[in-house]
Enzyme design. Structure first.
Site, PDB file in Angstrom:
ATOM      1  N   ARG A 228      19.287   4.693 -32.984  1.00 13.19           N
ATOM      2  CA  ARG A 228      18.554   5.611 -33.890  1.00 13.19           C
ATOM      3  C   ARG A 228      18.641   5.127 -35.345  1.00 13.19           C
ATOM      4  O   ARG A 228      18.786   5.920 -36.271  1.00 13.19           O
ATOM      5  CB  ARG A 228      19.106   7.047 -33.804  1.00 13.19           C
ATOM      6  CG  ARG A 228      19.006   7.698 -32.438  1.00 13.19           C
ATOM      7  CD  ARG A 228      17.554   7.893 -32.013  1.00 13.19           C
ATOM      8  NE  ARG A 228      17.433   8.707 -30.822  1.00 13.19           N
ATOM      9  CZ  ARG A 228      17.353   8.239 -29.576  1.00 13.19           C
ATOM     10  NH1 ARG A 228      17.404   6.932 -29.353  1.00 13.19           N
ATOM     11  NH2 ARG A 228      17.201   9.060 -28.560  1.00 13.19           N
TER      12      ARG A 228
ATOM     13  N   GLU B   6      20.003  14.055 -36.231  1.00 14.54           N
ATOM     14  CA  GLU B   6      19.058  12.962 -35.985  1.00 14.54           C
ATOM     15  C   GLU B   6      17.763  13.228 -36.741  1.00 14.54           C
ATOM     16  O   GLU B   6      17.080  12.316 -37.185  1.00 14.54           O
ATOM     17  CB  GLU B   6      18.765  12.842 -34.485  1.00 14.54           C
ATOM     18  CG  GLU B   6      17.860  11.670 -34.174  1.00 14.54           C
ATOM     19  CD  GLU B   6      17.139  11.790 -32.841  1.00 14.54           C
ATOM     20  OE1 GLU B   6      17.779  11.571 -31.813  1.00 14.54           O
ATOM     21  OE2 GLU B   6      15.927  12.060 -32.845  1.00 14.54           O
TER      22      GLU B   6
ATOM     23  N   SER C 252      16.056  15.987 -29.976  1.00 10.87           N
ATOM     24  CA  SER C 252      17.509  16.093 -30.208  1.00 10.87           C
ATOM     25  C   SER C 252      17.748  16.372 -31.685  1.00 10.87           C
ATOM     26  O   SER C 252      17.313  15.584 -32.538  1.00 10.87           O
ATOM     27  CB  SER C 252      18.212  14.784 -29.852  1.00 10.87           C
ATOM     28  OG  SER C 252      18.012  14.469 -28.502  1.00 10.87           O
TER      29      SER C 252
HETATM   30  P1  FAD Z   1       7.667  11.812 -38.429  1.00 12.60           P
HETATM   31  O1  FAD Z   1       8.535  12.993 -38.211  1.00 12.60           O
HETATM   32  O2  FAD Z   1       6.292  12.047 -38.917  1.00 12.60           O
HETATM   33  O3  FAD Z   1       8.425  10.820 -39.423  1.00 12.60           O
HETATM   34  C1  FAD Z   1       9.774  10.450 -39.161  1.00 12.60           C
HETATM   35  C2  FAD Z   1      10.312   9.645 -40.366  1.00 12.60           C
HETATM   36  O4  FAD Z   1       9.592   8.432 -40.495  1.00 12.60           O
HETATM   37  C3  FAD Z   1      10.106  10.371 -41.695  1.00 12.60           C
HETATM   38  O5  FAD Z   1      11.213  10.069 -42.518  1.00 12.60           O
HETATM   39  C4  FAD Z   1       8.824   9.776 -42.264  1.00 12.60           C
HETATM   40  O6  FAD Z   1       8.801   9.817 -43.688  1.00 12.60           O
HETATM   41  C5  FAD Z   1       8.905   8.350 -41.755  1.00 12.60           C
HETATM   42  N1  FAD Z   1       7.604   7.754 -41.461  1.00 12.60           N
HETATM   43  C6  FAD Z   1       6.716   8.180 -40.511  1.00 12.60           C
HETATM   44  N2  FAD Z   1       5.675   7.329 -40.442  1.00 12.60           N
HETATM   45  C7  FAD Z   1       5.900   6.360 -41.368  1.00 12.60           C
HETATM   46  C8  FAD Z   1       5.175   5.196 -41.781  1.00 12.60           C
HETATM   47  N3  FAD Z   1       4.021   4.850 -41.235  1.00 12.60           N
HETATM   48  N4  FAD Z   1       5.719   4.424 -42.755  1.00 12.60           N
HETATM   49  C9  FAD Z   1       6.907   4.749 -43.323  1.00 12.60           C
HETATM   50  N5  FAD Z   1       7.622   5.842 -42.987  1.00 12.60           N
HETATM   51  C10 FAD Z   1       7.133   6.633 -42.021  1.00 12.60           C
HETATM   52  N6  FAD Z   1      13.081  10.226 -30.269  1.00 12.60           N
HETATM   53  C11 FAD Z   1      13.642   9.255 -29.513  1.00 12.60           C
HETATM   54  O7  FAD Z   1      14.061   8.224 -30.058  1.00 12.60           O
HETATM   55  N7  FAD Z   1      13.776   9.386 -28.166  1.00 12.60           N
HETATM   56  C12 FAD Z   1      13.350  10.473 -27.509  1.00 12.60           C
HETATM   57  O8  FAD Z   1      13.481  10.559 -26.298  1.00 12.60           O
HETATM   58  C13 FAD Z   1      12.728  11.517 -28.263  1.00 12.60           C
HETATM   59  N8  FAD Z   1      12.304  12.632 -27.653  1.00 12.60           N
HETATM   60  C14 FAD Z   1      11.735  13.632 -28.386  1.00 12.60           C
HETATM   61  C15 FAD Z   1      11.292  14.782 -27.719  1.00 12.60           C
HETATM   62  C16 FAD Z   1      10.716  15.811 -28.422  1.00 12.60           C
HETATM   63  C17 FAD Z   1      10.250  17.052 -27.681  1.00 12.60           C
HETATM   64  C18 FAD Z   1      10.552  15.707 -29.830  1.00 12.60           C
HETATM   65  C19 FAD Z   1       9.884  16.815 -30.597  1.00 12.60           C
HETATM   66  C20 FAD Z   1      10.996  14.579 -30.506  1.00 12.60           C
HETATM   67  C21 FAD Z   1      11.597  13.530 -29.790  1.00 12.60           C
HETATM   68  N9  FAD Z   1      12.076  12.359 -30.412  1.00 12.60           N
HETATM   69  C22 FAD Z   1      12.622  11.344 -29.670  1.00 12.60           C
HETATM   70  C23 FAD Z   1      11.989  12.217 -31.881  1.00 12.60           C
HETATM   71  C24 FAD Z   1      10.609  11.708 -32.380  1.00 12.60           C
HETATM   72  O9  FAD Z   1       9.624  11.883 -31.397  1.00 12.60           O
HETATM   73  C25 FAD Z   1      10.640  10.239 -32.786  1.00 12.60           C
HETATM   74  O10 FAD Z   1      11.602  10.041 -33.800  1.00 12.60           O
HETATM   75  C26 FAD Z   1       9.288   9.743 -33.291  1.00 12.60           C
HETATM   76  O11 FAD Z   1       9.310   8.352 -33.459  1.00 12.60           O
HETATM   77  C27 FAD Z   1       8.882  10.416 -34.591  1.00 12.60           C
HETATM   78  O12 FAD Z   1       7.538  10.053 -34.859  1.00 12.60           O
HETATM   79  P2  FAD Z   1       6.674  10.897 -35.883  1.00 12.60           P
HETATM   80  O13 FAD Z   1       5.448  10.115 -36.189  1.00 12.60           O
HETATM   81  O14 FAD Z   1       6.466  12.265 -35.385  1.00 12.60           O
HETATM   82  O15 FAD Z   1       7.661  10.906 -37.142  1.00 12.60           O
HETATM   83  N1  EPU Z   2      24.625  17.786 -20.805  1.00 12.92           N
HETATM   84  C1  EPU Z   2      25.452  18.878 -20.731  1.00 12.92           C
HETATM   85  N2  EPU Z   2      24.874  20.125 -20.707  1.00 12.92           N
HETATM   86  C2  EPU Z   2      23.519  20.293 -20.735  1.00 12.92           C
HETATM   87  C3  EPU Z   2      22.674  19.162 -20.805  1.00 12.92           C
HETATM   88  C4  EPU Z   2      23.268  17.899 -20.843  1.00 12.92           C
HETATM   89  O1  EPU Z   2      26.672  18.758 -20.680  1.00 12.92           O
HETATM   90  O2  EPU Z   2      23.067  21.446 -20.707  1.00 12.92           O
HETATM   91  C5  EPU Z   2      25.253  16.449 -20.842  1.00 12.92           C
HETATM   92  C6  EPU Z   2      25.320  15.821 -19.454  1.00 12.92           C
HETATM   93  O3  EPU Z   2      26.549  15.170 -19.324  1.00 12.92           O
HETATM   94  C7  EPU Z   2      24.203  14.777 -19.490  1.00 12.92           C
HETATM   95  C8  EPU Z   2      24.292  14.349 -20.946  1.00 12.92           C
HETATM   96  O4  EPU Z   2      24.535  15.554 -21.658  1.00 12.92           O
HETATM   97  O5  EPU Z   2      24.433  13.745 -18.604  1.00 12.92           O
HETATM   98  C9  EPU Z   2      23.077  13.627 -21.476  1.00 12.92           C
HETATM   99  O6  EPU Z   2      21.931  14.471 -21.411  1.00 12.92           O
HETATM  100  P1  EPU Z   2      20.465  13.832 -21.348  1.00 12.92           P
HETATM  101  O7  EPU Z   2      20.369  12.853 -20.242  1.00 12.92           O
HETATM  102  O8  EPU Z   2      19.487  14.950 -21.388  1.00 12.92           O
HETATM  103  O9  EPU Z   2      20.371  12.983 -22.662  1.00 12.92           O
HETATM  104  P2  EPU Z   2      20.902  13.194 -24.149  1.00 12.92           P
HETATM  105  O10 EPU Z   2      22.031  12.258 -24.396  1.00 12.92           O
HETATM  106  O11 EPU Z   2      21.141  14.630 -24.453  1.00 12.92           O
HETATM  107  C10 EPU Z   2      19.437  11.312 -25.187  1.00 12.92           C
HETATM  108  C11 EPU Z   2      18.528  11.165 -26.368  1.00 12.92           C
HETATM  109  C12 EPU Z   2      17.153  11.712 -26.023  1.00 12.92           C
HETATM  110  C13 EPU Z   2      16.590  10.920 -24.856  1.00 12.92           C
HETATM  111  C14 EPU Z   2      17.534  11.064 -23.658  1.00 12.92           C
HETATM  112  C15 EPU Z   2      17.112  10.211 -22.498  1.00 12.92           C
HETATM  113  C16 EPU Z   2      19.887  11.202 -28.374  1.00 12.92           C
HETATM  114  C17 EPU Z   2      20.340  11.967 -29.555  1.00 12.92           C
HETATM  115  N3  EPU Z   2      19.081  11.849 -27.529  1.00 12.92           N
HETATM  116  O12 EPU Z   2      19.622  12.699 -24.964  1.00 12.92           O
HETATM  117  O13 EPU Z   2      16.307  11.511 -27.151  1.00 12.92           O
HETATM  118  O14 EPU Z   2      15.309  11.366 -24.504  1.00 12.92           O
HETATM  119  O15 EPU Z   2      18.872  10.660 -24.047  1.00 12.92           O
HETATM  120  O16 EPU Z   2      17.387   8.879 -22.792  1.00 12.92           O
HETATM  121  O17 EPU Z   2      20.246  10.035 -28.217  1.00 12.92           O
HETATM  122  C18 EPU Z   2      15.593  12.484 -29.201  1.00 12.92           C
HETATM  123  O18 EPU Z   2      16.100  11.496 -29.743  1.00 12.92           O
HETATM  124  O19 EPU Z   2      14.981  13.378 -29.818  1.00 12.92           O
HETATM  125  C19 EPU Z   2      15.699  12.610 -27.744  1.00 12.92           C
HETATM  126  C20 EPU Z   2      15.215  13.645 -27.060  1.00 12.92           C
END
Ligand code: FAD
Ligand code: EPU
Length: 330
Positions: free
Chosen positions: A154, A318, A222
């Site tokens: 991240r 995050e 997250s």
């Molecule tokens: P924004 O929120 O619009 O911007 C994020 C940051 O980047 C801000 O600081 C902004 O100023 C900057 N920025 C954006 N675009 C540019 C640009 N073109 N140039 C310079 N700066 C810029 N993240 C994960 O890594 N893994 C996941 O599994 C994951 N799951 C998610 C699930 C959900 C339901 C949600 C809501 C979010 C999740 N995220 C996850 C977080 C998010 O989707 C990612 O961080 C994504 O890349 C953000 O993109 P955005 O365009 O919406 O960013």
């Molecule tokens: N867990 C619990 N209780 C719960 C749910 C989960 O104890 O109610 C524990 C379990 O041990 C489980 C572990 O948490 O195995 C991990 O949960 P999960 O697999 O859902 O993943 P996560 O670590 O919570 C991360 C990323 C997600 C990404 C998933 C899948 C971060 C901060 N988050 O979540 O990214 O989608 O792994 O790879 O690294 C995001 O960044 O916004 C995001 C959603």
């Protein structure tokens, strides 16, 4: 004052001085004024506007996808304002594989390198050849190779030396034609010889089951990062909490799931007014109605405090938290 509520997925009711969508470098340069407080936005899925932002929000809509291939690789250049999941789906349709584990992550392609998006055992850094950007101070374009982006969990150079200094305009991906699917993570590991398309479909299914859809329930994914702790600290914790999960990071560090830590503190499902710790994934905080920025901060701090008291681990957000003047830290 225009409303930002539809521009960030947590959907707090916040306003700003103006919102300008740009679809080219020229239209960005016309809109950008270095003397005015500015926030660059993609899909707003990693940004939370806690209250009114005293500045201009510039929303990236730069589109365009081009592809060529060599004997060994697909090379794909993608405008920073393209939707991430639509791009992954296009790759699947064209049999350009590699990004399937990153399906259904919301947001823009341009934001994907900023926190080096990752899910289900894959991080985007492995596929980034280079990034095209504009240096805000000089308005000059520059190109940075993926290898120079200091990618980490991240994390990237865009959160450090280039923090707030660049607009990403295009991301150039390289996908090897010869590849092996990554099916190491939990729900994927039990699949029987999955293809890339199987992984893509499974990731979508798992994500839909676990994570709230921001269109139905405001959230920013997250809220906290998974903390990395020393092996010594982890072993001390394990003496008391024998079931604490961990993932290896290095010889003397492990990553602990923040969801587990929060779960153990009893916050899962708890709400503070209209902000709730999600019942099936406590690492996600949600807007269950008319949430206020103050309540989000208060609940986040309560969780951080509880985790620190119980486990001596400091959780780090995050998400990008935007206050009146710009980014704030907890
Ligand atoms: P924004 O929120 O619009 O911007 C994020 C940051 O980047 C801000 O600081 C902004 O100023 C900057 N920025 C954006 N675009 C540019 C640009 N073109 N140039 C310079 N700066 C810029 N993240 C994960 O890594 N893994 C996941 O599994 C994951 N799951 C998610 C699930 C959900 C339901 C949600 C809501 C979010 C999740 N995220 C996850 C977080 C998010 O989707 C990612 O961080 C994504 O890349 C953000 O993109 P955005 O365009 O919406 O960013
Ligand atoms: N867990 C619990 N209780 C719960 C749910 C989960 O104890 O109610 C524990 C379990 O041990 C489980 C572990 O948490 O195995 C991990 O949960 P999960 O697999 O859902 O993943 P996560 O670590 O919570 C991360 C990323 C997600 C990404 C998933 C899948 C971060 C901060 N988050 O979540 O990214 O989608 O792994 O790879 O690294 C995001 O960044 O916004 C995001 C959603």
């Amino acid at each position: 004052m225009p409303s930002l509520q539809q521009y960030h997925t947590f959907s707090l009711a916040s306003n700003c001085a103006s919102i300008v969508e740009f679809d080219s470098v020229d239209s960005f340069l016309n809109a950008y004024n270095p003397t005015v407080n500015t926030y660059i936005l993609g899909g707003g899925s990693n940004s939370v506007f806690l209250n009114d932002f005293d500045g201009v929000v510039l929303v990236n809509k730069i589109k365009g996808i081009s592809h060529y291939d060599t004997e060994s690789h697909h090379h794909i250049s993608v405008g920073a304002g393209e939707d991430w999941h639509e791009f992954v789906s296009l790759c699947m349709q064209n049999e350009w594989f590699g990004l399937e584990n990153l399906a259904l992550i919301p947001g823009s392609v341009g934001a994907s390198p900023i926190q080096n998006i990752g899910a289900y055992g894959v991080e985007i850094h492995a596929f980034i050849d280079s990034i095209e950007a504009i240096l805000l101070e000089t308005k000059e374009p520059f190109l940075i190779k993926g290898a120079d982006c200091q990618f980490g969990y991240r994390d990237s150079i865009f959160k450090h030396a280039l923090y707030g200094k660049a607009l990403i305009t295009k991301v150039n991906f390289t996908l090897p034609k010869e590849y092996e699917v990554v099916a190491t993570y939990g729900e994927l590991a039990v699949m029987d010889s999955p293809t890339a398309l199987d992984i893509y479909n499974k990731v979508i299914e798992v994500r839909k089951a676990k994570l709230p859809d921001p269109k139905q329930l405001g959230n920013a994914g997250s809220f906290f990062k998974n903390p990395v702790v020393s092996l010594t600290h982890f072993e001390e914790l394990k003496r008391v909490h024998f079931d604490i999960p961990s993932y290896p990071v290095s010889e003397n560090q492990v990553k602990v799931p923040a969801a587990w830590l929060i779960d153990k503190t009893g916050f899962k499902g708890k709400a503070l007014n209209d902000v709730r710790c999600h019942p099936t994934q406590p690492l996600v905080l949600t807007n269950i109605g008319n949430a206020q920025g103050g309540d989000l901060i208060a609940l986040a701090k309560q969780i951080m405090h509880a985790v620190e008291s119980e486990f001596k681990i400091l959780l780090e957000p995050e998400v990008r938290l935007v206050g009146k003047e710009g980014l704030i830290s907890l």
